[in-house]
Design an enzyme around this catalytic site. Structure first.
Site, mmCIF file in Angstrom:
data_model
loop_
_atom_site.group_PDB
_atom_site.id
_atom_site.type_symbol
_atom_site.label_atom_id
_atom_site.label_comp_id
_atom_site.label_asym_id
_atom_site.label_seq_id
_atom_site.Cartn_x
_atom_site.Cartn_y
_atom_site.Cartn_z
ATOM 1 N N GLU A 127 -2.724 -14.827 7.334
ATOM 2 C CA GLU A 127 -1.293 -14.933 7.082
ATOM 3 C C GLU A 127 -0.558 -14.494 8.340
ATOM 4 O O GLU A 127 -0.918 -13.460 8.914
ATOM 5 C CB GLU A 127 -0.857 -14.043 5.919
ATOM 6 C CG GLU A 127 0.606 -14.284 5.557
ATOM 7 C CD GLU A 127 1.072 -13.483 4.335
ATOM 8 O OE1 GLU A 127 0.279 -12.699 3.781
ATOM 9 O OE2 GLU A 127 2.235 -13.650 3.974
ATOM 10 N N GLY A 268 -0.542 -3.630 7.064
ATOM 11 C CA GLY A 268 -1.078 -2.615 6.168
ATOM 12 C C GLY A 268 -2.333 -3.112 5.475
ATOM 13 O O GLY A 268 -3.362 -2.447 5.472
ATOM 14 N N ALA A 269 -2.231 -4.310 4.897
ATOM 15 C CA ALA A 269 -3.342 -4.870 4.149
ATOM 16 C C ALA A 269 -3.032 -6.320 3.839
ATOM 17 O O ALA A 269 -1.901 -6.753 3.999
ATOM 18 C CB ALA A 269 -3.566 -4.095 2.849
ATOM 19 N N MET A 270 -4.073 -7.054 3.391
ATOM 20 C CA MET A 270 -3.896 -8.490 3.150
ATOM 21 C C MET A 270 -4.575 -8.899 1.863
ATOM 22 O O MET A 270 -5.734 -8.552 1.620
ATOM 23 C CB MET A 270 -4.469 -9.254 4.354
ATOM 24 C CG MET A 270 -4.380 -10.759 4.230
ATOM 25 S SD MET A 270 -2.656 -11.318 4.157
ATOM 26 C CE MET A 270 -2.846 -12.783 3.131
ATOM 27 N N GLU A 271 -3.850 -9.676 1.070
ATOM 28 C CA GLU A 271 -4.251 -9.966 -0.313
ATOM 29 C C GLU A 271 -5.181 -11.170 -0.462
ATOM 30 O O GLU A 271 -5.202 -11.787 -1.533
ATOM 31 C CB GLU A 271 -2.989 -10.211 -1.136
ATOM 32 C CG GLU A 271 -2.224 -11.519 -0.817
ATOM 33 C CD GLU A 271 -1.043 -11.341 0.122
ATOM 34 O OE1 GLU A 271 -1.045 -10.354 0.893
ATOM 35 O OE2 GLU A 271 -0.133 -12.177 0.107
ATOM 36 N N ASN A 272 -5.987 -11.530 0.540
ATOM 37 C CA ASN A 272 -6.898 -12.670 0.440
ATOM 38 C C ASN A 272 -7.567 -12.713 -0.929
ATOM 39 O O ASN A 272 -8.019 -11.688 -1.432
ATOM 40 C CB ASN A 272 -7.994 -12.559 1.500
ATOM 41 C CG ASN A 272 -7.452 -12.119 2.834
ATOM 42 O OD1 ASN A 272 -6.650 -12.808 3.426
ATOM 43 N ND2 ASN A 272 -7.859 -10.937 3.289
ATOM 44 N N HIS A 304 -0.356 -3.018 -4.644
ATOM 45 C CA HIS A 304 0.430 -4.136 -4.113
ATOM 46 C C HIS A 304 -0.458 -5.346 -3.848
ATOM 47 O O HIS A 304 -0.164 -6.456 -4.301
ATOM 48 C CB HIS A 304 1.141 -3.693 -2.825
ATOM 49 C CG HIS A 304 1.929 -4.772 -2.170
ATOM 50 N ND1 HIS A 304 3.280 -4.930 -2.374
ATOM 51 C CD2 HIS A 304 1.556 -5.758 -1.325
ATOM 52 C CE1 HIS A 304 3.703 -5.964 -1.675
ATOM 53 N NE2 HIS A 304 2.673 -6.491 -1.019
ATOM 54 N N GLU A 305 -1.547 -5.139 -3.135
ATOM 55 C CA GLU A 305 -2.407 -6.273 -2.777
ATOM 56 C C GLU A 305 -3.081 -6.846 -4.021
ATOM 57 O O GLU A 305 -3.222 -8.057 -4.153
ATOM 58 C CB GLU A 305 -3.454 -5.855 -1.735
ATOM 59 C CG GLU A 305 -2.885 -5.206 -0.471
ATOM 60 C CD GLU A 305 -1.788 -6.006 0.216
ATOM 61 O OE1 GLU A 305 -1.774 -7.248 0.079
ATOM 62 O OE2 GLU A 305 -0.931 -5.391 0.881
#
Ligand code: ZN
Length: 880
Positions: A127, A268-272, A304-305
């Site tokens: 992303e 911060g992080a990624m929701e793959n 969140h993710e």
């Protein structure tokens, strides 16, 4: 490409893709310098697209190895390829397949977009548009495909091979040196949710059964030796999955859910899908290496993710202009989760602090943009507080305006109707129009109009008639590209507070809705409350019911009355903050500190009563009350011709005077709140630590000698990072040898803990003293720092850029320093560089001398040859 040359991408130019990709089969041979990617795409014309259109696949720094159409090598005359695109000018007018081969160098990928290596681990970040750095593709969120991914690697180098979806096959290859894994994700998804991971990783796992009965294996992967720090993340995951089942009726939909922590990560992080990749900062926690704040952040970001699985993944965005559709909504969901897990008022206060410091300042400067922007040159520059935090506020207002029931049914309808699609804000809002029966056309302006509205409130009590008339008026200042502003729909939750509590709200005005909410949707409105036997004090914008600035005609004495008597916790906190803010704004503008002494006495008296009474019932809330608005908050409130030194001097003087007046109770708290027994990150003990440490900070300013002894004792006896950091922070306020000695001891203790040293770097970068710039430069040469790691950069350089007086040094050296780092860093990692340049977003509010110096530094950046699109876009918009 420079920003000036880069095309402006506009929402109104959206049209559906001419081609769709139904399935993607990837075969990836992982290698540090030569990773081979073979992709098989099944394409077909999109019935919604143009017939006979060329096929243009996106790329970024790619080199085409080979290409075949329906398994026949394609003649070079039938396509053109560049690093940025692969074009078939006349593809077949039917479904067909393309085989494409590319080769990548993950070890050389310092942009950390696409496939890269982080401490020996292969990982991806796609992303917004990183997938095009892996293979040529229709890299846009409305092209959703089913992926099957085969990974192959040397087993010793990458014993763990992960991708999205479920594992369908794995094994060793002949010879035993290499192995493979095949993953299949049955849920169609856009390319930005693609992810793979390969490397040496430890993990912890736990079985989970969803409310619908699906068995899921949950796992958290971390660097070898760190599995002992993954427990809190896994625990948070289980809690948020249950919460989403209970509150939003959302169940998980694959057989596995994997979280992987990596140390080099831009965000911060990624929701793959099924394979969330995290900055290790938001996974690893144990009492000695993570603070209470870290535990809270990990819980919130894991949630969140995970929540994105429904709001973002199953229902994704049609185009990047709809980014807030997934982000604003998901931030709202994680805020609700944290509020339910912990204290709702404390969560709200801390979110509003963040909103004001990051989003209000963005809205007031040259980078202001609507929650849904209408044009961009570089989408990576729109992952902003406006899209995220203000986007969440818009959802919160929607809930207040439609009511809990219609909101819940609207969400259900959205999940049902839009599942499996790439949706728009309009489709989202339509669901709430249907369930609430309300016309939300006017409300939708929140998505289109930038800037923070101001609400001016004034009231009049008529004793003879027993009535109170309230006048509310709204206005929004101009923002770049939007000179004229129209009124927005502002829900003002309110109460009328009398001597012994809330008074009844009787009004025939149609603007007053159920639950004490007044809807201000015109430039102004008057409403009269009747049946009042005493003069009320209005408590407005309860729970911060709208993201606006509020100007009240209440005196400080009335506000302090609300501080003690309001039934709304948020407004109790707000009332106290407002009194402090007013005094600091006056002194910060005039440079005259003499008035502050009187105000400090009033505030200290109110706090003394508070500390003696209700504070102990909710120490976390009390800690928020003790924390005055920051100097940066005051600078933003002043808004123009700001002299940061004067603001800082006022802030120091008030804090010191309050600390001195409250020396006795603040010292008593040090003993009273001392904890016995092992550390727990739970809300109760964390709140006590927060209050005790907040009090220590005030004492450090007022009684440095005593506080220095307290802080050193705190450091020595602490069994957790929170207390150690509080001691370090208090000592940074007290110049001298003891401070330097503690800084040294801390570094020795945590020499092998980069995430903890980040906090150490930041604490030093924030010291409000003239020597800090030299200190930061010296720290850049220390082994604790690396310009290649985003966490280190954010801690030290980002920390310095948030240092109000030192970044804004009168000689401009702070601006020159940051500008220099930005241009250097831009060559390796444009995303991190452009975020750093965002520090200049408030330059126009400064006094003329600093304004000129900041402008020169920005111009220096803008004139640097070979800038990335990310940085040149921010520089150009900041200067425009
Ligand atoms: Zn998100």
């Amino acid at each position: 490409m420079r920003a000036e040359d880069a095309p402006m991408i506009r929402l109104e130019d959206y049209r559906p893709s001419d081609w769709l990709i139904d399935t993607v089969d990837l075969d990836i041979l992982l290698d540090a310098n030569r990773t081979r990617v073979r992709s098989l795409l099944k394409l077909r014309p999109n019935p919604q697209g143009r017939q006979g259109a060329p096929l243009v696949l996106d790329g970024d720094e790619l080199a085409l190895g080979s290409i075949a159409l329906d398994d026949v090598p394609l003649a070079p005359t039938l396509y053109t390829s560049t690093p940025q695109s692969l074009t078939l000018p006349s593809p077949p007018d039917r479904a067909f397949s393309l085989r494409i081969e590319t080769e990548l160098n993950p070890a050389a990928n310092t942009k950390l977009m696409g496939l890269y290596r982080s401490s020996g681990v292969y990982c991806t970040q796609c992303e917004a548009d990183g997938f095009r750095r892996i293979t040529y593709f229709l890299d846009r969120p409305d092209v959703m495909s089913v992926y099957t991914v085969r990974l192959e690697a040397v087993k010793a180098e990458a014993p763990v091979l992960l991708a999205n979806g479920n594992l369908v096959a794995s094994g060793e290859l002949p010879g035993g040196e290499r192995h493979f894994a095949v993953w299949h994700d049955p849920h169609p998804k856009p390319a930005y949710l693609f992810a793979i991971v390969g490397g040496r990783l430890d993990h912890i796992r736990q079985p989970y059964v969803t409310a619908e009965g699906r068995k899921v294996e949950l796992a958290v992967y971390v660097e070898p030796g760190k599995a002992g720090r993954a427990g809190w993340a896994l625990d948070s995951l289980v809690r948020c999955m249950r919460w989403d089942e209970r509150v939003f009726g959302r169940n998980y939909d694959l057989d596995v859910f994997n979280v992987v922590a990596v140390s080099d990560f831009n965000m911060g992080a990624m929701e793959n899908k099924g394979l969330n990749i995290f900055n290790d900062k938001y996974v690893l926690a144990d009492p000695l290496t993570a603070s209470d704040g870290d535990y809270i952040s990990i819980e919130a970001i894991i949630a969140h993710e995970y929540f994105h699985n429904w709001t973002g993944n199953r229902i994704t965005c049609r185009d990047w202009f709809q980014l807030c559709l997934k982000e604003g909504l998901t931030v709202f969901r994680d805020q609700e989760f944290s509020s339910d897990e912990r204290s709702r008022p404390v969560k709200r206060i801390s979110d509003v602090r963040t909103l004001r410091s990051t989003q209000f300042s963005e809205d007031a400067g040259p980078l202001a943009h609507p929650v849904r922007p209408r044009a961009y040159k570089e989408i990576n520059n729109f992952y902003t507080p406006t899209v995220y935090e203000k986007g969440a506020e818009v959802i919160r207002m929607l809930k207040v305006l439609t009511g809990d029931d219609a909101f819940a049914r609207g969400m259900d309808l959205y999940f049902e109707r839009c599942d499996g699609t790439a949706a728009t804000i309009e489709e989202f809002l339509d669901c709430f129009i249907e369930t609430s029966g309300q016309d939300l056309t006017h409300f939708a302006r929140w998505y289109e109009q930038a800037g923070t509205p101001t609400v001016v409130a004034s009231g009049h009590y008529d004793a003879a008639a027993g009535s109170y008339t309230l006048e509310l008026a709204q206005s929004t200042p101009p923002t770049p590209g939007q000179e004229e502003k129209a009124p927005v729909v502002i829900p003002v939750a309110l109460g009328l507070v009398g001597k012994t509590g809330d008074l009844p709200l009787n009004s025939i005005s149609p603007a007053l809705k159920a639950g004490g909410v007044v809807v201000l949707d015109q430039p102004s409105l008057n409403l009269t409350f009747t049946g009042l036997s005493e003069a009320p004090t209005p408590s407005l914008l309860r729970g911060f019911s709208a993201p606006v600035r509020l100007e009240l005609d209440l005196g400080d004495a009335e506000l302090l009355r609300l501080f003690t008597a309001d039934s709304d916790s948020f407004n109790r906190w707000q009332a106290f903050q407002t009194v402090a803010t007013r005094a600091l704004v006056r002194a910060g503008k005039s440079g005259n500190l003499s008035e502050l002494a009187e105000k400090a006495r009033e505030l200290a008296a109110a706090l003394a009563d508070f500390l003696a009474g209700p504070a102990m019932a909710d120490p976390a809330f009390a800690a928020q009350v003790l924390r005055l608005p920051s100097a940066a908050d005051i600078a933003r409130e002043i808004g123009k011709d700001v002299d940061p030194d004067a603001v800082f001097a006022a802030h120091r003087a008030l804090s010191r005077a309050i600390g001195a007046a409250l020396a006795e109770p603040l010292s008593a708290l040090q003993v009273q709140l001392r904890q016995h027994g092992p550390y727990s990150p739970a809300a109760g003990p964390a709140g006590q630590r927060a209050l005790r440490n907040e009090a220590l900070g005030l004492l450090a300013l007022a009684l440095p000698v005593e506080a220095s002894a307290l802080a050193q004792a705190r450091y020595a006896e602490a069994d957790n990072l929170t207390d150690r950091l509080a001691a370090l922070a208090a000592m940074t306020l007290i110049p001298g040898e003891a401070r330097e000695a503690l800084i040294g001891r801390f570094a020795e203790l945590y020499a092998d803990e980069p995430l903890v040293l980040d906090k150490w770097l930041m604490a030093q970068a924030l010291i409000p003293e003239a020597g800090t710039l030299d200190r930061v430069k010296a720290l850049m040469a220390s082994p604790a720092f690396s310009l290649g790691n985003p966490n280190r950069v954010r801690a030290l350089i980002g920390g310095f850029s948030a240092n109000l007086t030192q970044f804004n040094r009168a000689d401009g050296a702070g601006y020159g320093f940051i500008a220099g780092i930005v241009t250097e860093l831009d060559r390796a990692n444009p995303q991190v560089a452009s975020r750093l340049l965002g520090a200049f977003k408030t330059w126009r509010m400064l006094e003329p001398g600093r304004r000129d110096l900041a402008r020169s530094a920005l111009r220096m950046v803008a004139a640097t040859p070979g800038l990335s699109r990310d940085v040149s876009d921010i520089a150009a918009r900041s200067l425009a």
